[in-house]
Design a protein around this motif. Structure first.
Motif, mmCIF file in Angstrom:
data_model
loop_
_atom_site.group_PDB
_atom_site.id
_atom_site.type_symbol
_atom_site.label_atom_id
_atom_site.label_comp_id
_atom_site.label_asym_id
_atom_site.label_seq_id
_atom_site.Cartn_x
_atom_site.Cartn_y
_atom_site.Cartn_z
ATOM 1 N N ALA A 123 0.742 -1.309 0.053
ATOM 2 C CA ALA A 123 -0.213 0.178 -0.197
ATOM 3 C C ALA A 123 0.624 1.315 0.030
ATOM 4 O O ALA A 123 0.682 2.389 -0.628
ATOM 5 C CB ALA A 123 -1.088 -0.137 1.127
ATOM 6 N N ILE A 124 1.896 1.057 0.646
ATOM 7 C CA ILE A 124 3.112 1.886 0.708
ATOM 8 C C ILE A 124 3.715 2.650 -0.479
ATOM 9 O O ILE A 124 3.208 3.391 -0.879
ATOM 10 C CB ILE A 124 3.950 2.170 1.218
ATOM 11 C CG1 ILE A 124 3.376 2.275 3.152
ATOM 12 C CG2 ILE A 124 5.036 2.874 1.317
ATOM 13 C CD1 ILE A 124 4.585 1.913 3.766
ATOM 14 N N VAL A 125 3.871 1.354 -0.916
ATOM 15 C CA VAL A 125 4.587 1.847 -2.735
ATOM 16 C C VAL A 125 3.341 2.263 -3.786
ATOM 17 O O VAL A 125 3.838 2.901 -4.014
ATOM 18 C CB VAL A 125 5.377 0.417 -2.660
ATOM 19 C CG1 VAL A 125 5.778 0.427 -4.227
ATOM 20 C CG2 VAL A 125 6.316 -0.108 -2.215
ATOM 21 N N VAL A 126 2.329 1.489 -3.503
ATOM 22 C CA VAL A 126 1.305 1.756 -4.418
ATOM 23 C C VAL A 126 1.057 3.673 -4.171
ATOM 24 O O VAL A 126 0.334 4.106 -5.214
ATOM 25 C CB VAL A 126 0.260 1.403 -4.826
ATOM 26 C CG1 VAL A 126 -0.943 1.832 -4.771
ATOM 27 C CG2 VAL A 126 1.002 -0.254 -5.021
ATOM 28 N N LEU A 127 0.938 4.090 -3.089
ATOM 29 C CA LEU A 127 0.104 5.238 -2.820
ATOM 30 C C LEU A 127 0.840 6.323 -3.618
ATOM 31 O O LEU A 127 0.590 7.175 -4.195
ATOM 32 C CB LEU A 127 -0.099 5.153 -1.272
ATOM 33 C CG LEU A 127 -0.697 6.531 -0.979
ATOM 34 C CD1 LEU A 127 -1.825 6.682 -1.990
ATOM 35 C CD2 LEU A 127 -0.573 6.630 1.117
ATOM 36 N N GLY A 128 2.387 5.680 -2.685
ATOM 37 C CA GLY A 128 3.792 6.774 -3.243
ATOM 38 C C GLY A 128 3.537 6.731 -4.334
ATOM 39 O O GLY A 128 4.088 8.228 -5.940
ATOM 40 N N SER A 129 3.579 5.974 -5.615
ATOM 41 C CA SER A 129 3.715 5.619 -7.144
ATOM 42 C C SER A 129 2.504 5.945 -7.901
ATOM 43 O O SER A 129 2.812 7.221 -8.726
ATOM 44 C CB SER A 129 3.584 3.848 -7.545
ATOM 45 O OG SER A 129 4.476 3.673 -6.915
ATOM 46 N N VAL A 130 1.209 6.697 -7.043
ATOM 47 C CA VAL A 130 -0.209 6.534 -8.080
ATOM 48 C C VAL A 130 0.505 8.310 -7.628
ATOM 49 O O VAL A 130 0.071 9.068 -8.826
ATOM 50 C CB VAL A 130 -1.001 6.334 -7.233
ATOM 51 C CG1 VAL A 130 -2.361 7.228 -7.634
ATOM 52 C CG2 VAL A 130 -1.655 5.138 -7.306
ATOM 53 N N LEU A 131 0.354 8.469 -6.593
ATOM 54 C CA LEU A 131 0.704 10.378 -6.329
ATOM 55 C C LEU A 131 1.610 11.066 -6.874
ATOM 56 O O LEU A 131 1.519 12.522 -7.662
ATOM 57 C CB LEU A 131 0.307 10.863 -4.678
ATOM 58 C CG LEU A 131 -0.462 10.779 -4.194
ATOM 59 C CD1 LEU A 131 0.109 10.898 -2.381
ATOM 60 C CD2 LEU A 131 -1.447 11.285 -4.243
#
Length: 325
Positions: A123-131
């Protein structure tokens, strides 16, 4: 056709004079007799509607059958997650003869950390990548679509060419760079490149969308004293919601399912994400925990399913309005 009178009643009848088979003679036939001999008329509209309905039903039946064939592996994995490990490959059917809910509890606690730890890492990796993709790709797309600068066409062509560049070509230079920065076993190698607009596909997606927005809106904003920053934030971003949603959904799915990059940069068990954690269920000696692995695979698919379910309308609208055919 001539008018004749019935010999008994004296009423006129319609008759048609036709040439007889014998030359020099004629015979009379009524209109009713000719109508009986006429060819059949075209199919009625009701028959046409029925045939169209039959074709539609057959088409939907074929589509449903094809969809079931495509979904069968997923359904089999779902059914196998409720089977005891000894029966998974003995019973290839979808209906289990015995139900074992322990696969979910065993899979959740089978690794070094509970499976929720790996879900949090992903979730941390995905959230940073999306933003990162939403901010950086939209800024780059606005520059290509609205700004006039030297070499814009050349840089845009280079950006498009980078789409054809496989990740295996750049992974070694990236690893050397990130190792010198001491970023290995951190989430920075997976998030920081997203802040630099490295995904050319999303830049091209937004460029196509921005080009469809009338430039008269920019000119009206400049008359009101707006610069490029306010035009980007107050005009482009609200209108580009479908393209932004499409970028967010694709980035979420691709990053959540990414295995290769995360395997290269994350080597400590504490930093494992969901794809790497699922790989640890498979033992090199063949003694694999198939039941718990299938159970955790179903758990890992739930976020992807929910994101696609609630963002489907934005995904379709974003692709339909960006000029990609």
């Amino acid at each position: 056709m001539t008018d004749t009178t019935h010999p008994a009643t004296g009423t006129p009848t319609d008759a048609v004079v036709t040439e007889d088979a014998v030359p020099g003679t004629r015979s009379r036939s009524t209109l009713s007799e000719l109508a009986a001999d006429a060819p059949p008329t075209a199919p009625r509209p009701r028959r046409r509607a029925q045939s169209a309905r039959v074709r539609s039903v057959l088409k939907h039946v074929l589509l449903i059958a094809f969809g079931l064939v495509m979904l069968y592996p997923l359904l089999w994995m779902l059914a196998s997650s409720f089977k005891p490990s000894a029966l998974i490959f003995r019973e290839p059917g979808l209906i289990p003869s015995a139900v074992d809910l322990g696969n979910y509890t065993d899979g959740w606690n089978a690794l070094t950390h509970p499976f929720g730890h790996y879900l949090l890492n992903s979730a941390i990796v995905v959230l940073g990548s999306v933003l990162g993709n939403l901010v950086s790709c939209s800024l780059a797309a606005y520059a290509f679509a609205r700004l006039q600068f030297r070499g814009r066409g050349v840089w845009f062509a280079i950006m498009l060419m980078s789409i054809m560049l496989p990740i295996h070509v750049v992974i070694v230079p990236q690893y050397v760079l990130f190792s010198s920065l001491e970023w290995i076993n951190t989430f920075l190698p997976l998030i920081v490149p997203k802040l630099l607009a490295t995904d050319a596909f999303f830049i091209f997606l937004m460029v196509q969308f921005f080009r469809g927005i009338p430039k008269e809106l920019d000119e009206a904003a400049r008359l009101d004293g707006c610069g490029h920053g306010r035009i980007y934030l107050r005009i482009m971003m609200p209108l580009a919601l479908p393209a932004l949603a499409t970028t967010a959904i694709f980035t979420f799915i691709w990053t959540w399912n990414d295995f290769f990059s995360q395997l290269i940069f994350l080597t400590k068990p504490d930093m494992y994400t969901v794809p790497i954690a699922l790989r640890t269920f498979v033992d090199a000696t063949g003694q694999s925990s198939w039941g718990p692995m299938f159970a955790m695979s179903i758990v890992s698919l739930i976020p992807v399913f929910l994101v696609f379910l609630f963002g489907q309308k934005y995904l379709v609208k974003g692709i339909a309005t960006t000029g990609i055919k």
